[in-house]
Write a protein that holds these residues in place. Structure first.
Motif, short mmCIF file in Angstrom:
data_model
loop_
_atom_site.label_atom_id
_atom_site.label_comp_id
_atom_site.label_asym_id
_atom_site.label_seq_id
_atom_site.Cartn_x
_atom_site.Cartn_y
_atom_site.Cartn_z
N LEU A 44 0.81 -1.21 0.00
CA LEU A 44 0.00 0.00 0.00
C LEU A 44 0.85 1.26 0.00
CD1 LEU A 44 -2.75 -1.09 2.57
CD2 LEU A 44 -2.97 -0.97 0.07
N GLN A 45 2.16 1.11 0.13
CA GLN A 45 3.12 2.23 0.11
C GLN A 45 2.84 3.22 1.24
OE1 GLN A 45 3.19 3.91 -3.84
NE2 GLN A 45 3.73 1.96 -4.80
N MET A 46 2.73 2.66 2.45
CA MET A 46 2.49 3.48 3.63
C MET A 46 3.84 3.90 4.21
SD MET A 46 -0.61 1.17 5.23
CE MET A 46 -1.10 2.34 6.48
N THR A 47 4.52 4.79 3.47
CA THR A 47 5.90 5.18 3.79
C THR A 47 5.96 6.60 4.33
OG1 THR A 47 6.27 5.95 1.53
CG2 THR A 47 6.74 3.63 1.99
N GLU A 48 7.17 7.02 4.63
CA GLU A 48 7.39 8.37 5.15
C GLU A 48 7.18 9.43 4.07
OE1 GLU A 48 8.53 9.00 8.73
OE2 GLU A 48 7.31 7.22 8.40
N ASN B 284 4.59 6.94 9.54
CA ASN B 284 3.65 6.03 8.90
C ASN B 284 3.90 4.58 9.35
OD1 ASN B 284 1.51 5.34 7.26
ND2 ASN B 284 2.34 6.37 5.45
N LEU B 285 3.06 3.68 8.87
CA LEU B 285 3.07 2.31 9.38
C LEU B 285 4.38 1.58 9.06
CD1 LEU B 285 1.57 0.08 10.84
CD2 LEU B 285 0.49 -0.55 8.67
N VAL B 286 4.94 1.77 7.88
CA VAL B 286 6.19 1.08 7.53
C VAL B 286 7.28 1.45 8.51
CG1 VAL B 286 8.02 0.94 5.82
CG2 VAL B 286 5.64 0.81 5.08
N TYR B 287 7.39 2.72 8.85
CA TYR B 287 8.42 3.17 9.79
C TYR B 287 8.22 2.54 11.16
CZ TYR B 287 10.82 6.24 13.06
OH TYR B 287 11.60 6.72 14.08
N LYS B 288 6.99 2.52 11.65
CA LYS B 288 6.73 1.96 12.98
C LYS B 288 7.00 0.45 13.02
CE LYS B 288 3.31 5.46 14.30
NZ LYS B 288 4.14 6.07 15.37
N LEU B 289 6.65 -0.24 11.94
CA LEU B 289 6.92 -1.67 11.89
C LEU B 289 8.40 -1.97 11.87
CD1 LEU B 289 4.17 -2.85 9.34
CD2 LEU B 289 4.22 -3.26 11.80
N GLU B 290 9.18 -1.18 11.14
CA GLU B 290 10.63 -1.38 11.08
C GLU B 290 11.27 -1.13 12.44
OE1 GLU B 290 12.95 -2.38 8.85
OE2 GLU B 290 11.30 -3.09 7.61
N VAL B 291 10.82 -0.12 13.14
CA VAL B 291 11.36 0.16 14.48
C VAL B 291 11.06 -1.00 15.42
CG1 VAL B 291 11.17 1.66 16.50
CG2 VAL B 291 11.28 2.66 14.20
N PHE B 292 9.84 -1.48 15.40
CA PHE B 292 9.48 -2.59 16.27
C PHE B 292 10.24 -3.87 15.89
CE2 PHE B 292 6.42 -6.18 17.04
CZ PHE B 292 6.54 -6.19 18.42
N PHE B 293 10.40 -4.08 14.61
CA PHE B 293 11.10 -5.28 14.15
C PHE B 293 12.57 -5.26 14.57
CE2 PHE B 293 13.44 -7.55 10.73
CZ PHE B 293 12.92 -8.82 10.92
N ASN B 294 13.24 -4.15 14.38
CA ASN B 294 14.68 -4.08 14.66
C ASN B 294 14.98 -3.98 16.15
OD1 ASN B 294 15.53 -4.16 11.92
ND2 ASN B 294 15.04 -1.98 11.70
N SER B 295 14.15 -3.29 16.89
CA SER B 295 14.45 -3.05 18.30
C SER B 295 13.89 -4.10 19.25
CB SER B 295 13.92 -1.67 18.72
OG SER B 295 12.51 -1.64 18.57
#
Length: 630
Positions: free
Chosen positions: A110-114, A120-131
């Motif tokens: 859906l291209q929910m990017t910055e 946006n959702l992609v950023y929040k998911l990446e933070v949760f995934f990495n941290s």
């Protein structure tokens, strides 16, 4: 396990007439069809966060009150789509290792990017995934497992590779420094004392703490992870072997019964399901073989033979079978007879067991030593017939060759000889086993490796019972591999009354038994000159008692030997007289068409005199003189 909550509004989604909608004072103006489901939503919250929806809506004109769009190539399911929609509406959503991969793929689609909106959702998911996700052991394992539903997207987003790197780093790190998040793993975590020293109590149990959790991965992910762990060089080969055994027991249990059941089900339903299941198991097996450590003893010989049995059943590649045969040969002395009984599934052979693969293993085993082989090489495809001379020169050559090899190699050959004789006793019961293959297996082991021939005699006796149709020539050929000098007293007593043995074998047995009886107590000087000469010519030391009867292999009740009626020399003499008479009748029938007597192809196994009846008369005279003195 870790989780993350986003949003604060309550969930007000409902379904009406097969359409999912959201309770709101404002009516919906956008209809989206995803995976067979229809949603009535609002443009403003969705288009403000989804760049793909913006482009689709701008490219398609509004023809009615509700603009309709379709997402036929949406990567995830409707659950992931609703999760993204709820995020756009600010509705509370919960993310964890179980749904983060699906949510990440949906948000990327859906291209929910910055570029659309900050945070946006992609950023929040990446933070949760990495941290969070990559820092927990169980979270990483679960996330990696969930990538199987989205293999291409997971590879493109580097979710798979990052999970594998995180798992490898944790395996190479002490478990006390890893957030395990798993009940089994917590039980084996090391205790840390106040001064930071590791508790010695749990050290042995924590070395392979990761193996059971990793066994839940599918084979392609497991293979990639194990390759990375092995390349790290910090995990001992025996722990790698233990992990492979755990994985094989998880995915290859009772493989023979499972494949048979699948084949029967496929036969009844005329489907390709059995072939697909077999292909998956074959790939799994060949992958496990490719991961086996190169070090000897990293896995048990029993485990390798079980893999070889499975390879036979699954029709694995020839390279995998040969690799297993080579590894088994390196530690064949640790095998059991039952492990070598590999079922034969070849349509070209009616034998119960695959003796060809065992012959290949024995060939590989004999090539392990430093000394040159004591017999000519054998063809892999057709096992050529060979004769092994029992002359004194050949025995001396084998003895000197054995002296050149290392002590460890020599002891392993002694153990393997016992295993092979036990194996011969098992396969001898197969009525379809050709005589040539039985003899070939027996001759693969060098003569010096058999300290006694008791177990070999047992195998020959069982073969003769299972194959009553053998003619005289075949029985002679079979008994040619037997060395009568290496038979114990109990075996000699049985052989003397064995009606299935050729005459000359019985004569040899009685001769050496009589020689042992005459030399009891080491009084070799009292023997007649002719017997002493024969003993010297065959390197027979009467002062050494024969070895005890081996009991390493269990024999069924119908194969047990009875020595009743052999307590006195007279009983043995009467038995032999009967066999001499029968042999004379047979020799009269074995004539060439021109009336000339057929030349015997049988050469005495121990180079006995060419006139066994005269030799036996000398033994009779010795017996009579001994009885007269008594």
């Amino acid at each position: 396990m870790k989780f993350m909550k986003l949003g604060s509004r309550p969930d007000t989604f409902y379904t009406a007439e097969a359409v999912r909608s959201l309770s709101s004072e404002v009516s919906g103006d956008l209809i989206i069809q995803v995976k067979g489901s229809k949603y009535l939503l609002h443009k403003f919250p969705l288009l403000s966060k989804c760049l793909r929806l913006q482009r689709i809506c701008s490219e398609s004109p509004e023809t009615s009150q509700h603009q309709k769009i379709q997402l036929p190539d949406f990567p995830s399911g409707i659950e992931a789509f609703e999760l993204c929609v709820k995020f756009c509406y600010g509705i509370t959503i919960t993310l964890s290792a179980f749904n983060i991969v699906a949510a990440r793929c949906a948000a990327e689609y859906l291209q929910m990017t910055e570029d659309v909106e900050k945070g946006n959702l992609v950023y929040k998911l990446e933070v949760f995934f990495n941290s969070c996700i990559l820092h927990g052991w169980k979270d990483t394992i679960v996330t990696l497992q969930s990538t199987k539903a989205f293999p291409l997207w997971s590879e493109d987003l580097e979710i798979t590779s990052r999970c594998i790197e995180a798992i490898v780093s944790k395996v190479l790190t002490h478990p006390s420094k890893v957030s395990l998040s798993h009940s089994h793993s917590r039980r084996v975590r090391d205790d840390i004392s106040c001064n930071g020293a590791e508790s010695q109590r749990h050290k042995p149990t924590t070395k392979g703490w990761w193996a059971e959790d990793m066994a839940e991965l599918r084979i392609d992910l497991y293979w990639r992870t194990m390759i990375a762990i092995k390349s790290g060089g910090k995990i001992p080969s025996n722990l790698i072997g233990e992990a492979l055994q755990i994985y094989a027991s998880r995915w290859l249990p009772n493989i023979s019964r499972r494949v048979k059941a699948d084949k029967e089900a496929a036969f009844d339903s005329d489907s390709d399901s059995a072939g697909e299941v077999t292909s998956k198991h074959r790939l799994l097996l060949e992958s496990i073989v490719s991961l086996l450590p190169s070090e000897k003893g990293a896995v048990s010989c029993s485990f390798l033979l079980k893999l070889l049995k499975a390879a036979n059943i699954l029709n694995a590649s020839s390279s995998s079978k040969m690799e297993l045969a080579r590894r088994i040969a390196l530690q064949l002395e640790g095998a059991r007879v039952s492990d070598l009984l590999i079922p034969s599934l070849s349509y070209s052979s009616d034998t119960l067991y695959d003796v060809d693969i065992v012959l290949t293993i024995l060939e590989q085993f004999m090539l392990q030593g430093q000394s040159p082989p004591t017999s000519p090489p054998r063809s892999k495809l057709g096992f050529e017939k060979r004769r092994r001379s029992r002359s004194a020169e050949n025995i001396d050559f084998e003895f000197q060759e054995s002296r050149r090899s290392s002590s460890a190699s020599h002891s392993s050959k002694l153990k393997v000889a016992k295993i092979v004789d036990g194996y011969l006793q098992e396969i001898a019961r197969d009525i379809n086993l050709p005589l040539s293959k039985f003899i070939t297996i027996a001759e693969t082991i060098p003569d010096f490796s058999r300290l006694d021939h008791d177990d070999l005699y047992r195998a020959i006796d069982i073969y003769l019972k299972a194959h009553p149709g053998l003619n005289k020539s075949e029985r002679k050929k079979l008994c040619r591999i037997l060395d009568c000098k290496k038979l114990s007293v109990g075996v000699c007593m049985h052989a003397a009354q064995n009606e299935k043995l050729p005459l000359r074998v019985v004569v040899q047995v009685l001769f050496f038994e009589q020689a042992r009886a005459a030399t009891a107590g080491g009084k070799v000087a009292e023997l007649p000159n002719n017997i002493k000469a024969l003993l010297a010519s065959h390197n027979f030391d009467p002062s050494k008692p024969p070895g005890p009867l081996s009991t390493t292999t269990s024999i069924p009740a119908d194969d047990q030997w009875s020595v009743s009626g052999l307590k006195s020399p007279n009983s043995r003499i009467s038995t032999l007289r009967l066999k001499l008479a029968e042999d004379d009748d047979l020799d009269e029938n074995y004539m060439n068409p021109d009336g000339m007597e057929r030349t015997s192809k049988f050469k005495a196994f121990c180079a006995l005199p060419t006139r066994p009846k005269k030799m036996f008369s000398k033994l009779l005279s010795i017996n009579r003189s001994a009885s007269e003195k008594n």
